[in-house]
Design an enzyme around this catalytic site. Structure first.
Site, PDB file in Angstrom:
ATOM      1  N   HIS A  25       0.834  -1.203   0.000  1.00 46.18           N
ATOM      2  CA  HIS A  25       0.000   0.000   0.000  1.00 46.18           C
ATOM      3  C   HIS A  25       0.874   1.261   0.000  1.00 46.18           C
ATOM      4  O   HIS A  25       0.556   2.248  -0.662  1.00 46.18           O
ATOM      5  CB  HIS A  25      -0.896   0.024   1.251  1.00 46.18           C
ATOM      6  CG  HIS A  25      -1.985  -0.991   1.211  1.00 46.18           C
ATOM      7  ND1 HIS A  25      -3.313  -0.666   1.051  1.00 46.18           N
ATOM      8  CD2 HIS A  25      -1.956  -2.351   1.304  1.00 46.18           C
ATOM      9  CE1 HIS A  25      -4.044  -1.770   1.044  1.00 46.18           C
ATOM     10  NE2 HIS A  25      -3.244  -2.811   1.203  1.00 46.18           N
ATOM     11  N   ASP A 128      -5.334   6.077   1.725  1.00 43.06           N
ATOM     12  CA  ASP A 128      -5.390   4.667   1.357  1.00 43.06           C
ATOM     13  C   ASP A 128      -6.822   4.140   1.491  1.00 43.06           C
ATOM     14  O   ASP A 128      -7.595   4.600   2.337  1.00 43.06           O
ATOM     15  CB  ASP A 128      -4.455   3.868   2.280  1.00 43.06           C
ATOM     16  CG  ASP A 128      -4.309   2.440   1.807  1.00 43.06           C
ATOM     17  OD1 ASP A 128      -3.366   2.174   1.044  1.00 43.06           O
ATOM     18  OD2 ASP A 128      -5.156   1.582   2.173  1.00 43.06           O
ATOM     19  N   HIS A 374       3.279 -13.724  -6.447  1.00 39.10           N
ATOM     20  CA  HIS A 374       2.047 -13.993  -5.697  1.00 39.10           C
ATOM     21  C   HIS A 374       0.895 -13.132  -6.229  1.00 39.10           C
ATOM     22  O   HIS A 374      -0.182 -13.145  -5.661  1.00 39.10           O
ATOM     23  CB  HIS A 374       2.296 -13.730  -4.217  1.00 39.10           C
ATOM     24  CG  HIS A 374       2.520 -12.274  -3.908  1.00 39.10           C
ATOM     25  ND1 HIS A 374       3.481 -11.530  -4.557  1.00 39.10           N
ATOM     26  CD2 HIS A 374       1.900 -11.419  -3.059  1.00 39.10           C
ATOM     27  CE1 HIS A 374       3.446 -10.276  -4.100  1.00 39.10           C
ATOM     28  NE2 HIS A 374       2.497 -10.193  -3.198  1.00 39.10           N
ATOM     29  N   ASN A 378       1.386  -4.526  -6.978  1.00 38.24           N
ATOM     30  CA  ASN A 378       2.604  -3.752  -7.242  1.00 38.24           C
ATOM     31  C   ASN A 378       3.643  -4.593  -7.961  1.00 38.24           C
ATOM     32  O   ASN A 378       4.244  -4.155  -8.942  1.00 38.24           O
ATOM     33  CB  ASN A 378       3.173  -3.194  -5.934  1.00 38.24           C
ATOM     34  CG  ASN A 378       2.208  -2.224  -5.324  1.00 38.24           C
ATOM     35  OD1 ASN A 378       2.043  -1.128  -5.813  1.00 38.24           O
ATOM     36  ND2 ASN A 378       1.517  -2.655  -4.268  1.00 38.24           N
ATOM     37  N   ALA A 397      -6.102 -12.493  -0.352  1.00 38.50           N
ATOM     38  CA  ALA A 397      -6.738 -11.222  -0.749  1.00 38.50           C
ATOM     39  C   ALA A 397      -7.157 -11.274  -2.227  1.00 38.50           C
ATOM     40  O   ALA A 397      -7.589 -12.317  -2.708  1.00 38.50           O
ATOM     41  CB  ALA A 397      -5.816 -10.052  -0.436  1.00 38.50           C
TER      42      ALA A 397
HETATM   43  N1  UDP Z   1       9.189  -5.529  -2.402  1.00 37.92           N
HETATM   44  C1  UDP Z   1      10.552  -5.311  -2.531  1.00 37.92           C
HETATM   45  N2  UDP Z   1      11.401  -6.298  -2.115  1.00 37.92           N
HETATM   46  C2  UDP Z   1      10.971  -7.466  -1.575  1.00 37.92           C
HETATM   47  C3  UDP Z   1       9.573  -7.686  -1.461  1.00 37.92           C
HETATM   48  C4  UDP Z   1       8.712  -6.699  -1.896  1.00 37.92           C
HETATM   49  O1  UDP Z   1      10.990  -4.271  -3.002  1.00 37.92           O
HETATM   50  O2  UDP Z   1      11.794  -8.316  -1.227  1.00 37.92           O
HETATM   51  C5  UDP Z   1       8.268  -4.464  -2.846  1.00 37.92           C
HETATM   52  C6  UDP Z   1       7.754  -4.730  -4.247  1.00 37.92           C
HETATM   53  O3  UDP Z   1       8.617  -4.138  -5.199  1.00 37.92           O
HETATM   54  C7  UDP Z   1       6.370  -4.100  -4.198  1.00 37.92           C
HETATM   55  C8  UDP Z   1       5.932  -4.272  -2.754  1.00 37.92           C
HETATM   56  O4  UDP Z   1       7.118  -4.474  -1.998  1.00 37.92           O
HETATM   57  O5  UDP Z   1       6.451  -2.720  -4.505  1.00 37.92           O
HETATM   58  C9  UDP Z   1       5.031  -5.471  -2.554  1.00 37.92           C
HETATM   59  O6  UDP Z   1       3.762  -5.160  -2.990  1.00 37.92           O
HETATM   60  P1  UDP Z   1       2.811  -6.201  -3.696  1.00 37.92           P
HETATM   61  O7  UDP Z   1       1.545  -5.485  -4.019  1.00 37.92           O
HETATM   62  O8  UDP Z   1       3.479  -6.833  -4.840  1.00 37.92           O
HETATM   63  O9  UDP Z   1       2.577  -7.346  -2.639  1.00 37.92           O
HETATM   64  P2  UDP Z   1       2.299  -7.405  -1.054  1.00 37.92           P
HETATM   65  O10 UDP Z   1       3.604  -7.304  -0.404  1.00 37.92           O
HETATM   66  O11 UDP Z   1       1.383  -6.273  -0.702  1.00 37.92           O
HETATM   67  O12 UDP Z   1       1.664  -8.732  -0.859  1.00 37.92           O
END
Ligand code: UDP
Length: 501
Positions: A25, A128, A374, A378, A397
């Site tokens: 987020h 948000d 997954h 993002n 989700a």
């Molecule tokens: N991210 C990162 N490094 C990691 C894991 C995640 O930079 O090792 C960043 C990724 O680039 C993205 C965010 O964290 O911007 C994860 O958001 P996403 O919506 O993909 O998944 P969530 O973590 O919310 O399940």
């Protein structure tokens, strides 16, 4: 882009951003806030100390360039909720208990945030989706509230029609397929793939229902998306939810154009040496030969699943980078993962990153040829921007909806066969995806069969579109300018009205 000098006027538009503390987020909202600042808006980001430290470097660098952007810090109620100092983000939670304490802490900030809104007197708040109460805050201040959606138009539409028509009712089993009504494509799901709050009246429903209702009562919404990606669903979303919306994505690519910032973003381990080692490893590999494997910022998999992934990747024969959470390592009973890492170092086939990867750097490297994701929105957009096809492995989700968009609509994803929507904390050792399924999906995605070639071409085309849309004259670029202009006009009319009174 406005020159920093032209931003100093008192009449400058002031927009306050309120991110939710979890990378999925927070990242896109911080990127969006920075884009507003770069286009002449005076920006304030409300957050807590530990959360600010995750993105402060980027803000400092924007400030040094003369942009008008600052963080307004609040004290996280750590002691009141029983969390150690510095644990202020969902990503720090390693158990359900910790996660609910973080959530409770965030709720407790509401009064302080309301006071800040009153003190700051912004012209608009961008909040948000998880802060539905900010609709009322904005009404009190007589300013617009923009609902910041951290997922896709596609999933928002799917959720809307599932909530409205309940096509999952009266099925004979959790695995029987149903079609989501009113969508432009035939999208089939099973009850198992829906979120638990879509199935029953549980505590989560009490959080999600007001969230979606608040979208309909907002001035408009912001999406980290772009025209070529899901135009049909953007139109549908506007007509069903009935409010304005602006697609300004992919914001990560737009706000983090140079490598240094890519590495800065949310980077918890500051070791430059590690980063050089990673880049050297990537540089030693052929173009498009490396598969990047990541489950985002929240998901922690059971040990049995990690074992299957390790074997699946090794058996596929392809190069890979795999991000594993630190606490997974702590539970590494027989030292399986340690031994696996050593073996991969010897063979030079795999590179393990513990805990947190500089994801944007990896995705944009020419050696990277695909991702196991997954389906967090993002990561999806970041991979799309890099023109990469994906192995889809949704966990919880709205990720199962995003998988449908990637596989059935855009046709750039190979599903690994994940069946059940479950918060990672609830996944049991018995429910794992097997090594054979993983190796098979990797071979299809990274191989040279016609199917994978075509997928790769489609992904590249979308990657090109993603790059065009954020350039001057592109759709996302124009949408951002148009939104800022509209907010400026609202401010002007409000001031005229107040002067007339
Ligand atoms: N991210 C990162 N490094 C990691 C894991 C995640 O930079 O090792 C960043 C990724 O680039 C993205 C965010 O964290 O911007 C994860 O958001 P996403 O919506 O993909 O998944 P969530 O973590 O919310 O399940």
């Amino acid at each position: 882009m406005d020159s920093p000098q032209s931003q100093q006027s008192n009449n400058q538009l002031h927009v306050v951003f309120l991110p939710y503390p979890s990378a999925g987020h927070m990242n896109p909202m911080i990127d969006t806030a920075r884009l507003f600042a770069k286009h002449g808006v005076n920006v304030t980001i409300i957050t807590t100390h530990a959360n600010a430290s995750r993105f402060q470097k980027s803000i400092d660098s924007d400030i040094s360039l003369g942009y008008s952007i600052k963080t307004q810090l609040l004290q996280f109620p750590s002691a009141q909720v029983g969390l150690p100092d510095g644990v202020e983000n969902s990503n720090d939670a390693t158990s359900r208990e910790m996660l609910s304490k973080v959530t409770r802490g965030v709720w407790m900030l509401r009064d302080s945030i309301e006071v800040l809104f009153q003190e700051l007197q912004p012209d608009c708040i961008v909040t948000d989706m998880k802060y539905p109460w900010t609709v009322e805050s904005a009404a009190k201040l007589n300013i617009p509230r923009i609902y910041f959606c951290s997922s896709s138009y596609f999933s928002e539409c799917a959720i809307y029609f599932v909530r409205k028509y309940k096509p999952h009712y009266n099925l004979v089993s959790d695995t029987q397929k149903f079609t989501i009504p009113c969508l432009p494509h035939t999208i089939e799901m099973t009850r198992q793939q829906l979120c638990d709050w879509e199935l029953e009246n549980n505590a989560m429903k009490a959080i999600f229902e007001p969230m979606y209702e608040s979208a309909e009562r907002s001035y408009g919404s912001l999406y980290n998306s772009f025209h070529e990606l899901e135009n049909d669903y953007e139109k549908l979303c506007k007509s069903t939810i009935g409010i304005k919306s602006w697609s300004v994505g992919p914001v990560s690519a737009w706000a983090n154009k140079d490598d240094e910032r890519k590495a800065n973003r949310g980077h918890m381990e500051k070791s430059l040496g590690k980063q050089t080692e990673l880049l050297n490893w990537l540089n030693s590999k052929q173009n498009e030969s490396v598969l990047y494997v990541s489950f985002g910022s929240l998901t922690r998999l059971p040990h049995a699943q990690l074992v299957e992934i390790a074997h699946g990747l090794e058996n596929s024969g392809h190069n890979f980078i795999w991000v594993i959470k630190k606490d997974d390592k702590d539970e590494d009973g027989e030292g399986f993962l340690q031994k696996f890492e050593e073996r991969m170092k010897e063979s030079n086939k795999g590179y393990i990153i513990w805990n947190w990867a500089p994801q944007l750097l990896i995705l944009d490297h020419p050696a990277t040829g695909g991702i196991v994701t997954h389906c967090g929105w993002n990561s999806t957009l970041e991979s799309l921007n890099a023109g990469l096809p994906m192995i889809t492995w949704p966990v919880f989700a709205e990720q199962f909806y995003n998988e449908k968009l990637l596989v059935d609509v855009l046709k750039i994803g190979v599903p690994v066969g994940a069946k059940e929507n479950k918060l990672w904390i609830n996944i049991s050792e018995e429910e794992v995806v097997r090594r054979e399924e993983i190796a098979m999906a990797v071979k299809i995605l990274m191989g040279s069969c016609q199917e994978s070639k075509e997928m790769r071409m489609r992904a590249k085309k979308l990657g090109d579109a993603a790059k065009r849309t954020i350039e001057e004259g592109g759709d996302s670029y124009n949408n951002l300018i148009q939104l800022i202009d509209e907010l400026k006009s609202l401010k002007k009319y409000k001031a005229l009205g107040e002067n007339a009174d």
